[in-house]
Motif scaffolding. Structure first.
Motif, PDB file in Angstrom:
ATOM      1  N   GLU A 144       0.806  -1.220   0.000  1.00 21.58           N
ATOM      2  CA  GLU A 144       0.000   0.000   0.000  1.00 21.58           C
ATOM      3  C   GLU A 144       0.837   1.267   0.000  1.00 21.58           C
TER       4      GLU A 144
ATOM      5  N   GLU B 113      -3.563   4.568   2.596  1.00 24.63           N
ATOM      6  CA  GLU B 113      -4.769   3.956   2.038  1.00 24.63           C
ATOM      7  C   GLU B 113      -5.675   3.442   3.150  1.00 24.63           C
TER       8      GLU B 113
ATOM      9  N   GLU C 213      -7.275   6.519   4.853  1.00 21.81           N
ATOM     10  CA  GLU C 213      -8.351   7.060   4.021  1.00 21.81           C
ATOM     11  C   GLU C 213      -9.603   6.206   4.141  1.00 21.81           C
TER      12      GLU C 213
ATOM     13  N   ALA D 194      -9.048  -3.144  -0.270  1.00 21.31           N
ATOM     14  CA  ALA D 194      -8.267  -2.621   0.851  1.00 21.31           C
ATOM     15  C   ALA D 194      -8.895  -2.973   2.190  1.00 21.31           C
TER      16      ALA D 194
ATOM     17  N   LYS E  97      -5.698   0.637  -6.532  1.00 18.94           N
ATOM     18  CA  LYS E  97      -7.069   1.080  -6.787  1.00 18.94           C
ATOM     19  C   LYS E  97      -7.517   0.681  -8.186  1.00 18.94           C
TER      20      LYS E  97
END
Length: 441
Positions: A126, A215, A218, A367, A432
């Motif tokens: 990540e 990530e 977020e 994720a 992503k």
């Protein structure tokens, strides 16, 4: 450029977890016969040690716990605190004077390794750029191979007949206040576990300074998160996930049956089937892992982001098949075959199944359950390895090396075929982008 430097720095710090994972397995392997002599262990005892260690069930149990925790509380939060558990485990092994104490030490260390693997591999993936993810995973695998190379170097140096054998025995006599030969022969292996304790402490200090995965942050700070199913339920019901798990377990379980047995039992096999000394057995393993370290960098880290991954996987894994064909059918007592095996497997392990599994397992899942998916698969693989350790020791004790070797060839062939057929197309894509292509969101 600054981002790339940052990801490389964090990769190096977190990769110490891989060093400690592989190092803890081979630290026991390098002195397995010495522990056997010291405690009067049988082949069943040795199988049990392997089964609950970082090689098998201990790691399996830790992974199923650690993966879920890493998705819930953060990648850094888990692998950093986990270093303290690892230090406790190797300390117990280092001070062991009985089989139950040794068993507990192997179990605690194994659990710590299992907890750390999914969180650390996910973190590296990540925090990597799309065009450097293979490189960074390759560097983590470099640490995974440097660990055994260094540990077997110590095993060779500290062995009873090694270059520093007399000095180690003298130090052991001073510290242990004994002249018992069996106890002093084992002292060098205790020192090896002490080196793992020191590296784990350094890793803990370095990893505490890193930032959490952006990530993950977020994902957890979204203002209107959608209601999500429990990660394991979705993992096992979503066909996309099921196919990914089938691929990854298919290549890693069969390969790990071979590599796991080698990691823990190979010095013992060299000594019993090949008639080699403990010093020579450790030297062979040191040479093998040295080659693995070299090709983890030049064969995987420098190429995985640039060349066709199906070709790279096929070539690397085919070398592993060839290694066991040579050792099995030419013979473990043949010097040329023995060194051919060391070279072929050493090169293979640098850019074979282990490296690709680490890369693909961190790419093919969303994720929100990326670490849990790795924990589940690691649980299956290392749990299967625990069962296999008893089967392997039983086959080896009753049928001998040749039969064991034929089985190894078959397992490697399965891993080769599955990986070639279902190689995923993820090279050069962001995590992503991969998720959008696979899940449509």
């Amino acid at each position: 450029m600054e981002t790339q430097k940052g990801s490389l720095k964090s990769t190096i710090a977190v990769s110490l977890t891989n060093y400690l994972d592989a190092g803890s397995i081979v630290a026991g392997a390098s002195g397995l016969t010495l522990w056997q002599n010291y405690l009067g262990l049988t082949e069943t005892h040795l199988g049990l040690l392997n089964a609950i260690s970082a090689n098998c069930f201990g790691a399996a149990l830790g992974a199923i716990i650690g993966g879920r925790l890493a998705d819930k509380y953060g990648r850094k939060a888990i692998y950093t605190r986990n270093m303290l558990i690892y230090m406790l485990g190797v300390l117990i092994i280092m001070l062991s004077g009985s089989f139950p104490m040794l068993l507990i030490g192997f179990l605690v260390t194994g659990i710590a390794v299992g907890v750390g693997v999914p969180s650390s591999w996910t973190y590296i993936s990540e925090t990597s750029e799309a065009n450097n993810r293979g490189r960074n995973i390759g560097i983590s695998q470099l640490a995974w191979s440097v660990g055994p190379a260094v540990i077997f170097l110590f095993g060779w140096l500290f062995s009873p007949t090694g270059p520093l054998g007399n000095e180690v025995r003298s130090l052991g006599a001073l510290i242990l206040q004994t002249q018992d030969k069996v106890s002093l022969d084992l002292f060098g292996n205790r020192l090896i576990f002490f080196t793992l304790f020191v590296v784990a402490f350094i890793a803990w200090l370095l990893q505490r300074q890193l930032n959490e995965s952006a990530e993950w942050v977020e994902l957890k700070t979204q203002k209107t998160p959608q209601k999500q199913e429990h990660s394991y339920k979705e993992l096992l019901t979503n066909i996309i996930n099921v196919k990914a798990i089938a691929l990854l377990v298919g290549i890693y379980l069969t390969w790990n049956f071979v590599a796991g047995a080698m990691g823990f039992f190979m010095p013992h096999v060299y000594e019993t089937a090949g008639g080699l000394s403990n010093e020579t057995a450790n030297f062979l393993q040191m040479a093998m892992w040295g080659l693995t370290s070299l090709f983890s960098f030049f064969g995987f880290a420098l190429l995985a982001d640039k060349v066709n991954q199906r070709f790279l996987y096929a070539f690397g894994t085919l070398l592993g098949v060839a290694a066991w064909v040579v050792l099995t059918f030419v013979g473990i007592k043949n010097t040329v075959a023995l060194w051919s095996f060391v070279v072929l497997w050493g090169v293979h392990a640098g850019f074979g199944v282990q490296a690709f599994y680490a890369l693909w397992a961190s790419e093919l899942f969303r994720a929100r359950y990326r670490a849990a998916a790795q924990g589940l698969m690691f649980f299956i693989v290392r749990g299967g390895g625990a069962i296999w350790s008893f089967i392997f020791t039983g086959v080896y004790a009753s049928a001998g090396f040749y039969t064991s070797g034929v089985i190894m060839v078959g397992l490697m062939a399965v891993s080769l075929i599955v990986g070639i057929i279902w190689t995923p197309n993820t090279r050069g894509k962001s995590l992503k982008q991969i998720s959008e292509e696979r899940y449509g969101i």
